[in-house]
Write a protein that holds these residues in place. Structure first.
Motif, mmCIF file in Angstrom:
data_model
loop_
_atom_site.group_PDB
_atom_site.id
_atom_site.type_symbol
_atom_site.label_atom_id
_atom_site.label_comp_id
_atom_site.label_asym_id
_atom_site.label_seq_id
_atom_site.Cartn_x
_atom_site.Cartn_y
_atom_site.Cartn_z
ATOM 1 N N LEU A 1 0.842 -1.187 0.000
ATOM 2 C CA LEU A 1 0.000 0.000 0.000
ATOM 3 C C LEU A 1 0.881 1.242 0.000
ATOM 4 N N GLY A 2 0.598 2.158 -0.927
ATOM 5 C CA GLY A 2 1.412 3.347 -1.076
ATOM 6 C C GLY A 2 2.379 3.256 -2.228
ATOM 7 N N ARG A 3 2.669 2.031 -2.681
ATOM 8 C CA ARG A 3 3.532 1.843 -3.844
ATOM 9 C C ARG A 3 2.776 1.140 -4.972
ATOM 10 N N ASP A 4 2.184 -0.010 -4.659
ATOM 11 C CA ASP A 4 1.517 -0.808 -5.687
ATOM 12 C C ASP A 4 0.006 -0.602 -5.702
ATOM 13 N N LEU A 5 -0.521 -0.022 -4.655
ATOM 14 C CA LEU A 5 -1.948 0.306 -4.608
ATOM 15 C C LEU A 5 -2.119 1.518 -3.709
ATOM 16 N N ASP A 6 -3.140 2.309 -4.007
ATOM 17 C CA ASP A 6 -3.451 3.520 -3.242
ATOM 18 C C ASP A 6 -4.959 3.634 -3.100
ATOM 19 N N VAL A 7 -5.370 4.273 -2.006
ATOM 20 C CA VAL A 7 -6.788 4.508 -1.789
ATOM 21 C C VAL A 7 -7.019 6.013 -1.649
ATOM 22 N N ASP A 8 -8.111 6.499 -2.235
ATOM 23 C CA ASP A 8 -8.490 7.910 -2.172
ATOM 24 C C ASP A 8 -9.847 8.008 -1.485
ATOM 25 N N PRO A 9 -9.877 8.324 -0.170
ATOM 26 C CA PRO A 9 -11.153 8.390 0.537
ATOM 27 C C PRO A 9 -12.131 9.397 -0.061
ATOM 28 N N ALA A 10 -11.626 10.550 -0.521
ATOM 29 C CA ALA A 10 -12.526 11.585 -1.044
ATOM 30 C C ALA A 10 -13.271 11.099 -2.282
ATOM 31 N N ALA A 11 -12.565 10.377 -3.147
ATOM 32 C CA ALA A 11 -13.180 9.863 -4.375
ATOM 33 C C ALA A 11 -13.751 8.471 -4.203
ATOM 34 N N GLN A 12 -13.500 7.848 -3.041
ATOM 35 C CA GLN A 12 -13.908 6.462 -2.787
ATOM 36 C C GLN A 12 -13.395 5.529 -3.883
ATOM 37 N N THR A 13 -12.102 5.595 -4.135
ATOM 38 C CA THR A 13 -11.517 4.749 -5.167
ATOM 39 C C THR A 13 -10.242 4.082 -4.663
ATOM 40 N N LEU A 14 -9.973 2.915 -5.226
ATOM 41 C CA LEU A 14 -8.730 2.181 -5.021
ATOM 42 C C LEU A 14 -8.031 2.067 -6.363
ATOM 43 N N ARG A 15 -6.748 2.425 -6.376
ATOM 44 C CA ARG A 15 -5.944 2.251 -7.583
ATOM 45 C C ARG A 15 -5.042 1.042 -7.402
ATOM 46 N N MET A 16 -5.113 0.124 -8.372
ATOM 47 C CA MET A 16 -4.258 -1.055 -8.335
ATOM 48 C C MET A 16 -4.048 -1.553 -9.745
ATOM 49 N N ASN A 17 -2.792 -1.831 -10.086
ATOM 50 C CA ASN A 17 -2.450 -2.345 -11.412
ATOM 51 C C ASN A 17 -3.000 -1.468 -12.529
ATOM 52 N N GLY A 18 -2.933 -0.148 -12.308
ATOM 53 C CA GLY A 18 -3.380 0.784 -13.331
ATOM 54 C C GLY A 18 -4.878 0.893 -13.474
ATOM 55 N N ARG A 19 -5.613 0.305 -12.548
ATOM 56 C CA ARG A 19 -7.078 0.325 -12.640
ATOM 57 C C ARG A 19 -7.663 1.017 -11.416
ATOM 58 N N LEU A 20 -8.745 1.749 -11.610
ATOM 59 C CA LEU A 20 -9.460 2.378 -10.506
ATOM 60 C C LEU A 20 -10.690 1.555 -10.150
ATOM 61 N N TRP A 21 -10.861 1.315 -8.875
ATOM 62 C CA TRP A 21 -12.015 0.575 -8.360
ATOM 63 C C TRP A 21 -12.842 1.523 -7.501
ATOM 64 N N ARG A 22 -14.126 1.573 -7.714
ATOM 65 C CA ARG A 22 -15.038 2.312 -6.844
ATOM 66 C C ARG A 22 -15.330 1.434 -5.632
ATOM 67 N N ILE A 23 -15.141 1.967 -4.420
ATOM 68 C CA ILE A 23 -15.322 1.156 -3.216
ATOM 69 C C ILE A 23 -16.267 1.852 -2.247
ATOM 70 N N PRO A 24 -16.972 1.083 -1.422
ATOM 71 C CA PRO A 24 -17.844 1.691 -0.411
ATOM 72 C C PRO A 24 -17.012 2.248 0.731
ATOM 73 N N ALA A 25 -17.580 3.179 1.470
ATOM 74 C CA ALA A 25 -16.865 3.764 2.612
ATOM 75 C C ALA A 25 -16.912 2.823 3.799
ATOM 76 N N PRO A 26 -15.839 2.792 4.600
ATOM 77 C CA PRO A 26 -15.891 2.031 5.856
ATOM 78 C C PRO A 26 -17.015 2.534 6.751
ATOM 79 N N LEU A 27 -17.546 1.644 7.567
ATOM 80 C CA LEU A 27 -18.649 2.011 8.451
ATOM 81 C C LEU A 27 -18.181 2.389 9.848
ATOM 82 N N TRP A 28 -16.873 2.427 10.073
ATOM 83 C CA TRP A 28 -16.341 2.840 11.363
ATOM 84 C C TRP A 28 -14.912 3.323 11.167
ATOM 85 N N GLY A 29 -14.394 4.032 12.172
ATOM 86 C CA GLY A 29 -12.997 4.410 12.193
ATOM 87 C C GLY A 29 -12.646 5.585 11.302
#
Length: 441
Positions: free
Chosen positions: A221-249
């Motif tokens: 995490l931070g090199r091969d994949l990144d998460v953007d809470p504001a956009a609710q996206t995960l970047r991995m292997n050059g692809r963006l994934w839309r992800i749900p927000a955590p329900l705690w923390g």
């Protein structure tokens, strides 16, 4: 306000066979002998994800369970410890198994491996593996109890390993430096088996070195994949994934969710239905009692009950960050820490945030820190203490709640044993509703 643990037949039987959970004797030889006696293979018939780390293991397991279940897979998840009932340690398709199933599995272990001096956690893990074999899931998620290299679940070969974070905790068994603890966490790595690692800003050098030495494909995490809470996206292997927000923390939960989502991508050949964009909302919401959990059991006129098992400085630092979002609220805190924990290090991040401290006793726990030692430590740090009936939990809970208004917070934290003294009904969905800190977009 009595906990349900005293009525737990399964827990009583495990202790009768193996002794109290405080007896810790780490190593894999006993597990491997017992697994052979029970015909339990190291390589399971279904994919296995092994999750280690100082903090974030439980959350990551909960996210994995939800992501795979909402994709239609039957998931078995083994975690530890439990809050009230021993059966909480294993969920199959989101449900707990009955006492009789656990008791029968324990008797199977006793019959086949009774001459092997198994510890509490080893016996629990063997019984869980027997129950998993009978349930025949499509995925098994195993949470490491402590460390990794010599932990009982490491006797099972994973198809994917996850190390969430490496921080100071359990130094008595794992070593007194972060690098030494990293060696123990990295003990779950296997040659050729991919590993996800979550310390994005401050990676532990021994984890990185172990991945290279063992030729375990590292996804950091931070090199091969990144998460953007504001956009609710995960970047991995050059692809963006839309992800749900955590329900705690807070931010750390986005990292844990990123690891879980990335796992579905890495296991896509075995479980392809989960390797799709999960979307912005949960279809199968994760459940994790006692982790940055906020409830309103007293209705809109009562304070918020905030529960967190945080028990090391990294975890209480994350808890403090979340509490700062509620400036202006009065906070009363009930807590205890086990004797091997860094008491001053855990309390320091919360200095100035808690208006009154209610140290509580943990009767019956051999690892609990003496109540008067808690009082002395709080006094030495100059923190405001309220003493109620020699630390009686029920009396302290009532006193702490009685002075708080609707906008205030009653915080219970420090260990599973503290939260385990709360009645189960208080945390049930019927009694109260979870309040997400991070809202889904």
């Amino acid at each position: 306000m009595a906990s349900a643990q005293s009525e737990d037949r399964v827990n009583a039987r495990v202790m009768a066979l193996a002794g109290a959970p405080e007896r810790i004797d780490m190593g894999l030889e006993r597990m491997r002998l017992a697994m052979a006696a029970l015909d339990l293979p190291q390589r399971q018939p279904w994919p296995v994800i092994l999750v280690a780390g100082t903090n974030g293991k439980g959350s990551t397991v909960a996210y994995l369970e939800s992501l795979y279940r909402q994709a239609g897979y039957r998931v078995a998840a083994y975690t530890s410890p439990h809050l009230w009932q021993f059966a909480e340690r294993l969920r199959v398709d989101g449900s707990l198994l009955g006492e009789e199933q656990w008791l029968e599995a324990l008797e199977q272990v006793a019959r086949a491996a009774g001459r092997i001096p198994l510890t509490y956690f080893e016996l629990a893990t063997l019984a869980a593996l027997l129950l998993v074999r009978a349930a025949a899931p499509e995925l098994l998620v195993l949470e490491v109890g402590m460390g990794g290299r010599l932990d009982a679940v490491n006797a099972v070969d994973p198809d994917l390993s996850i190390i969430t974070t490496v921080a100071m905790d359990h130094q008595q068994w794992l070593g007194d430096t972060r690098e030494a603890i990293g060696v123990e966490k990295a003990g779950i790595l296997r040659r050729g088996v991919p590993v996800l690692y979550g310390d994005a800003k401050d990676p532990c050098a021994t984890v990185l070195a172990a991945a290279e030495t063992r030729e375990a494909p590292l996804h950091w995490l931070g090199r091969d994949l990144d998460v953007d809470p504001a956009a609710q996206t995960l970047r991995m292997n050059g692809r963006l994934w839309r992800i749900p927000a955590p329900l705690w923390g807070g931010r750390e939960q986005w990292d844990n969710l990123a690891l879980a989502t990335a796992a579905t991508c890495l296991l896509r050949e075995r479980l392809p239905a989960a390797a799709v964009e999960p979307g912005a909302r949960w279809r199968c919401p994760p459940q994790l009692p006692g982790r940055c959990q906020r409830l309103r059991p007293w209705g809109s006129d009562g304070p918020t009950l905030w529960l967190d098992v945080a028990h090391n400085p990294q975890a209480t630092g994350q808890l403090a960050e979340a509490l700062r979002q509620h400036s202006g609220a009065r906070i009363h805190a009930l807590f205890n820490l086990l004797g091997d924990k860094d008491l001053a290090g855990c309390l320091e991040p919360l200095r100035g945030l808690v208006q009154q401290w209610f140290p509580v006793a943990l009767p019956g726990s051999a690892r609990a820190r003496p109540w008067r030692e808690l009082l002395a430590a709080l006094d030495a740090m100059g923190l405001p203490v309220r003493v109620v009936e020699e630390g009686d939990f029920a009396a302290s809970f009532a006193a702490a709640r009685g002075e708080l208004n609707a906008e205030d917070l009653l915080l219970c934290f420090g260990s599973f044993q503290v939260l385990g003294q709360l009645p189960m009904g208080l945390l049930s969905a019927a009694a109260s509703a979870r309040i997400p800190i991070c809202q889904a977009g």
